[in-house]
Design a protein around this motif. Structure first.
Motif, PDB file in Angstrom:
ATOM      1  N   LEU A 173      -4.421  52.474 -15.808  1.00 46.11           N
ATOM      2  CA  LEU A 173      -5.142  51.749 -14.756  1.00 46.11           C
ATOM      3  C   LEU A 173      -4.118  51.021 -13.893  1.00 46.11           C
ATOM      4  N   MET A 174      -4.174  51.227 -12.578  1.00 53.14           N
ATOM      5  CA  MET A 174      -3.287  50.490 -11.686  1.00 53.14           C
ATOM      6  C   MET A 174      -3.908  49.131 -11.401  1.00 53.14           C
ATOM      7  N   ILE A 175      -3.147  48.089 -11.682  1.00 49.96           N
ATOM      8  CA  ILE A 175      -3.660  46.730 -11.493  1.00 49.96           C
ATOM      9  C   ILE A 175      -3.049  46.097 -10.246  1.00 49.96           C
ATOM     10  N   GLN A 176      -1.727  46.203 -10.128  1.00 53.09           N
ATOM     11  CA  GLN A 176      -1.047  45.626  -8.947  1.00 53.09           C
ATOM     12  C   GLN A 176       0.149  46.509  -8.581  1.00 53.09           C
ATOM     13  N   PRO A 177       0.081  47.199  -7.451  1.00 53.93           N
ATOM     14  CA  PRO A 177       1.208  48.063  -7.059  1.00 53.93           C
ATOM     15  C   PRO A 177       2.403  47.227  -6.609  1.00 53.93           C
ATOM     16  N   ALA A 178       3.568  47.880  -6.588  1.00 49.82           N
ATOM     17  CA  ALA A 178       4.783  47.217  -6.104  1.00 49.82           C
ATOM     18  C   ALA A 178       4.716  47.074  -4.587  1.00 49.82           C
ATOM     19  N   PRO A 220      -4.903  49.770  -6.231  1.00 50.46           N
ATOM     20  CA  PRO A 220      -5.389  48.907  -7.310  1.00 50.46           C
ATOM     21  C   PRO A 220      -6.805  49.322  -7.722  1.00 50.46           C
ATOM     22  N   GLY A 221      -7.037  49.334  -9.020  1.00 50.54           N
ATOM     23  CA  GLY A 221      -8.360  49.683  -9.531  1.00 50.54           C
ATOM     24  C   GLY A 221      -8.535  51.141  -9.856  1.00 50.54           C
ATOM     25  N   VAL A 242       7.103  41.665  -5.727  1.00 54.05           N
ATOM     26  CA  VAL A 242       5.782  41.792  -6.358  1.00 54.05           C
ATOM     27  C   VAL A 242       5.912  42.588  -7.664  1.00 54.05           C
ATOM     28  N   LEU A 243       5.432  41.991  -8.738  1.00 57.71           N
ATOM     29  CA  LEU A 243       5.456  42.669 -10.033  1.00 57.71           C
ATOM     30  C   LEU A 243       4.491  43.865  -9.998  1.00 57.71           C
ATOM     31  N   ARG A 244       5.002  45.048 -10.342  1.00 56.99           N
ATOM     32  CA  ARG A 244       4.104  46.215 -10.454  1.00 56.99           C
ATOM     33  C   ARG A 244       3.461  46.154 -11.835  1.00 56.99           C
ATOM     34  N   ILE A 245       2.136  46.109 -11.857  1.00 61.07           N
ATOM     35  CA  ILE A 245       1.437  45.971 -13.142  1.00 61.07           C
ATOM     36  C   ILE A 245       0.453  47.119 -13.316  1.00 61.07           C
TER      37      ILE A 245
END
Ligand SMILES: [Fe+2]
Length: 275
Positions: A173-178, A220-221, A242-245
């Motif tokens: 799951l992509m939460i926060q892209p770079a 995201p999402g 930005v942290l990639r999460i």
């Protein structure tokens, strides 16, 4: 029983994806589309599967847990081994080592009330993925560390070309892209169970077969299910503050499965080895 501040309907975008209603034509259409994509492309993506409010909660949690994340920073080959094989030539894929640098937050570090856990343990999510994979029922992994993780990439982090070990499918799951970089790339069907296809693997590793490489959009999402065991994939270096999460989830085809302690120690570090 895991209780969350958010209900499943607050986490999954059930307006677009009514996954809790197995007879709903939109759910059936989703399953059919994902099966076709998985068959033809070796991956499928469900955009906007998780709602922004839940993603925000997850991103905040992952950032809060950063100080306890294990920095998994190592040279490895694309089979996830750190040892070379002197019986093979130096240019053989088994002897090509590349750097991988990611920050792992294990299941046991994540709050019991996290929407990440509510999502992972939801029958409707597990059943939807099982219907897409079409290989029988799925069960939660019961390892203390593995079932649902946050995988974070800071500036300069990356995941070099690799195959995932063992599992028949991988779910992220992509939460926060770079801000920049951090692209998810894949060379679908690089190998099969019957054929390691070393020549083709080597040419992808050398960057000579970009014609076979696809970039998978990671808004995201977006939930992604892919055949990571057969398709080389990587995350390109991350740039910016930005942290990639992302999150990675592990479901099993049999109940009661846990991970190998030695493997866990390499993924999650000394904290786990000492237990
Ligand atoms: Fe992977």
């Amino acid at each position: 029983m895991i209780e969350s501040a958010l209900n499943l309907e607050d986490i999954v975008n059930v307006d677009d994806y009514p996954i809790h209603d197995e007879r709903h034509p939109e759910r059936q259409a989703l399953i059919a589309r994902c099966r076709t994509d998985l068959e033809n492309k070796r991956y499928c993506v469900i955009p906007d599967f998780v709602r922004p409010a839940a993603l925000e909660f997850m991103a905040a949690e992952a950032m809060r847990l950063q100080s306890g994340a294990f920095h998994n920073n190592a040279l490895r080959n694309c089979y996830l081994h750190r040892q070379s094989d002197p019986s093979l030539p130096p240019e053989h894929p088994r002897n090509l080592q590349d750097r991988s640098s990611v920050r792992m937050i294990a299941y046991d570090q994540i709050s019991q009330s996290s929407p990440l856990k509510t999502f992972y343990h939801a029958d409707a999510v597990r059943k939807t993925v099982a219907d897409i994979i079409k290989e029988g029922d799925l069960f939660d992994n019961e390892d203390p560390y593995q079932p649902a993780n946050y995988v974070c990439y800071r500036q300069g982090d990356e995941s070099s070309w690799h195959f995932d070990a063992d599992n028949s499918f991988t779910m992220t799951l992509m939460i926060q892209p770079a801000q920049n970089g951090g692209e998810f790339k894949m060379s679908p069907n690089t190998r099969t169970n019957a054929d390691e296809n070393y020549e083709h693997v080597a040419s992808v590793l050398r960057g000579e077969r970009n014609d076979t490489v696809v970039s998978i959009g990671r808004e995201p999402g977006a939930l992604c299910v892919f055949r990571g065991c057969h398709s080389l994939h990587r995350v390109t270096p991350v740039y910016g503050d930005v942290l990639r999460i992302m999150s990675v989830f592990v479901y099993e085809f049999r109940p009661g499965l846990v991970g190998d302690p030695e493997v866990n120690a390499t993924i999650y570090g000394d904290r786990v080895a000492k237990r």
